[in-house]
Write a protein that holds these residues in place. Structure first.
Motif, PDB file in Angstrom:
ATOM      1  N   LYS B  70       0.827  -1.214   0.000  1.00 21.01           N
ATOM      2  CA  LYS B  70       0.000   0.000   0.000  1.00 21.01           C
ATOM      3  C   LYS B  70       0.859   1.262   0.000  1.00 21.01           C
ATOM      4  O   LYS B  70       0.507   2.256  -0.639  1.00 21.01           O
ATOM      5  CB  LYS B  70      -0.979  -0.034   1.174  1.00 21.01           C
ATOM      6  N   TYR B  73       2.203   1.633  -3.511  1.00 22.98           N
ATOM      7  CA  TYR B  73       1.102   2.024  -4.396  1.00 22.98           C
ATOM      8  C   TYR B  73       0.749   3.504  -4.212  1.00 22.98           C
ATOM      9  O   TYR B  73       0.659   4.264  -5.170  1.00 22.98           O
ATOM     10  CB  TYR B  73      -0.121   1.143  -4.123  1.00 22.98           C
ATOM     11  N   ARG B  74       0.554   3.932  -2.939  1.00 20.29           N
ATOM     12  CA  ARG B  74       0.186   5.330  -2.659  1.00 20.29           C
ATOM     13  C   ARG B  74       1.220   6.305  -3.187  1.00 20.29           C
ATOM     14  O   ARG B  74       0.899   7.298  -3.830  1.00 20.29           O
ATOM     15  CB  ARG B  74       0.070   5.542  -1.144  1.00 20.29           C
ATOM     16  N   VAL B  77       1.231   6.388  -7.069  1.00 21.42           N
ATOM     17  CA  VAL B  77       0.097   7.132  -7.613  1.00 21.42           C
ATOM     18  C   VAL B  77       0.331   8.635  -7.458  1.00 21.42           C
ATOM     19  O   VAL B  77       0.130   9.419  -8.392  1.00 21.42           O
ATOM     20  CB  VAL B  77      -1.233   6.697  -6.933  1.00 21.42           C
ATOM     21  N   ILE B 135       0.024  -3.836 -11.253  1.00 26.50           N
ATOM     22  CA  ILE B 135      -0.801  -3.117 -10.273  1.00 26.50           C
ATOM     23  C   ILE B 135      -1.104  -1.703 -10.791  1.00 26.50           C
ATOM     24  O   ILE B 135      -2.236  -1.242 -10.750  1.00 26.50           O
ATOM     25  CB  ILE B 135      -0.080  -3.040  -8.900  1.00 26.50           C
ATOM     26  N   LEU B 136      -0.070  -1.034 -11.316  1.00 31.02           N
ATOM     27  CA  LEU B 136      -0.277   0.323 -11.815  1.00 31.02           C
ATOM     28  C   LEU B 136      -1.145   0.332 -13.070  1.00 31.02           C
ATOM     29  O   LEU B 136      -1.992   1.203 -13.247  1.00 31.02           O
ATOM     30  CB  LEU B 136       1.059   1.008 -12.076  1.00 31.02           C
ATOM     31  N   ASP B 138      -3.515  -1.698 -13.804  1.00 40.64           N
ATOM     32  CA  ASP B 138      -4.908  -2.020 -13.476  1.00 40.64           C
ATOM     33  C   ASP B 138      -5.568  -0.958 -12.595  1.00 40.64           C
ATOM     34  O   ASP B 138      -6.766  -1.030 -12.325  1.00 40.64           O
ATOM     35  CB  ASP B 138      -4.984  -3.370 -12.741  1.00 40.64           C
ATOM     36  N   SER B 139      -4.781   0.020 -12.125  1.00 40.52           N
ATOM     37  CA  SER B 139      -5.290   0.936 -11.109  1.00 40.52           C
ATOM     38  C   SER B 139      -6.293   1.960 -11.647  1.00 40.52           C
ATOM     39  O   SER B 139      -6.045   2.651 -12.631  1.00 40.52           O
ATOM     40  CB  SER B 139      -4.106   1.676 -10.482  1.00 40.52           C
ATOM     41  N   ASP B 140      -7.424   2.059 -10.943  1.00 41.29           N
ATOM     42  CA  ASP B 140      -8.423   3.069 -11.304  1.00 41.29           C
ATOM     43  C   ASP B 140      -7.972   4.466 -10.891  1.00 41.29           C
ATOM     44  O   ASP B 140      -8.417   5.462 -11.446  1.00 41.29           O
ATOM     45  CB  ASP B 140      -9.764   2.757 -10.620  1.00 41.29           C
ATOM     46  N   ASP B 141      -7.085   4.534  -9.898  1.00 38.15           N
ATOM     47  CA  ASP B 141      -6.590   5.837  -9.451  1.00 38.15           C
ATOM     48  C   ASP B 141      -5.730   6.511 -10.512  1.00 38.15           C
ATOM     49  O   ASP B 141      -5.422   7.691 -10.412  1.00 38.15           O
ATOM     50  CB  ASP B 141      -5.739   5.674  -8.178  1.00 38.15           C
ATOM     51  N   LEU B 142      -5.328   5.732 -11.495  1.00 35.71           N
ATOM     52  CA  LEU B 142      -4.426   6.290 -12.503  1.00 35.71           C
ATOM     53  C   LEU B 142      -5.108   6.537 -13.848  1.00 35.71           C
ATOM     54  O   LEU B 142      -4.439   6.766 -14.855  1.00 35.71           O
ATOM     55  CB  LEU B 142      -3.204   5.381 -12.675  1.00 35.71           C
TER      56      LEU B 142
END
Lengths: 210, 210
Positions: B70, B73-74, B77, B135-136, B138-142
């Protein structure tokens, strides 16, 4: 005179036996490292599989990391030399230029790793890429291979490109190919090696074109 | 009405407190992971450093690998979004083309990792590069960041280059940049990042040029 000859042949036999034992240890360790993994393999397993006493292992190697490094080094030198021989024949036969020569060399290595995923995984898991590159760069066993790459890039030099530029471009190509090999041969993600090869080779052509 | 407002403000205070505790855990874990390392750090150390009870840790995270993932990831992002904002401003202000936009974006990320080697080392040591990329991806935050890269490469698309070619070229660039970052920022060998940057950027220009 006859006596000295006898001594020689005796020494040769002893050396041949030693070599055989060492090679059996190499084969056994490679088999175990690529199936059970490094952590799960102990020296006793290697000696047992090779059919030698545990003490014999220590005549040749310090520990299991020592034999691992030597296995990777030996195999790498062998395949790099094979790639060099194949490339030299190809370049001579077809009077190929630098770019085709470099691509042929890379293609040979990719084909090798594609059919030897175990070896690629072993290198990746246990050796840092920086260390691996350094060992190969410093190796005297690879002087011939380096000489060939040097000759291949002579075309560049006589064209007025300076050495620093050539070396940096070669470094960029090595980083790119090894990174793609790992992602595409081991992970097969996001592209398999066959899917990405045309783009990879096109990129290398672009890097090497003046 | 007043009552409901009180309830709201109470809830906000509780949530703010929770957030604060979680952030303290993030900071403490990051500090410990990058100094002592993953193996040497236990949950108790993290909780102690964050000034919370050990049980609090488990309200937010499964184990230390969960908090590590996490954290990475944080931070990823955040920096990717910063790079995007900086790139968009730059492209607007200078009416820059696709290649300059992509290079600016990459340059921003390289500068970040150059001054945050700890973070780069943490990613490299504990996460496989394939997993990190996945992970990056697939990330919706990106989604915003991906949208920007999409817009940047529109120039290409309207020029008739098909999507598959663009995606493969982007993949080649990502592999190249991350591999060079590791070798040149962490190992500083055979070139430092500042030594290799001009060659790297020239290569990216070649890859993206039609």
């Amino acid at each position: 005179m006859e006596h000295a000859g006898d001594e020689d042949s005796k020494m040769n036999k002893i050396n041949a036996k030693k070599l055989l034992k060492r090679n059996k240890l190499y084969d056994a360790a490679y088999e175990l490292f690529t199936t059970k993994g490094m952590t799960e393999t102990v020296i006793e397993d290697i000696a047992k599989k090779a059919g030698v006493a545990k003490g014999t292992f220590y005549l040749y190697f310090k520990d299991k990391y020592d034999i691992l490094n030597k296995i990777i080094y030996r195999k790498s030198v062998t395949v790099l030399k094979q790639a060099m021989d194949a490339t030299e024949s190809k370049v001579k036969a077809e009077n190929a230029g630098m770019i085709d020569g470099v691509l042929f060399f890379i293609d040979y290595l990719i084909a090798y790793f594609k059919s030897n995923k175990k070896m690629l995984r072993l290198i990746h898991k246990n050796l840092s890429w920086g260390l691996y590159r350094k060992i190969l760069a410093d190796s005297d066993d690879l002087l011939e291979v380096k000489g060939m790459l040097q000759r291949l890039t002579d075309e560049y030099r006589t064209g007025g490109v300076n050495n620093d530029v050539i070396e940096k471009n070669m470094y960029i190509i090595i980083e790119l190919v090894s990174s793609i090999c790992y992602s595409s041969i081991i992970l097969e993600e996001p592209y398999t090696i066959d899917e990405i090869k045309p783009t990879l080779y096109k990129t290398i052509r672009k890097i090497l074109s003046k």
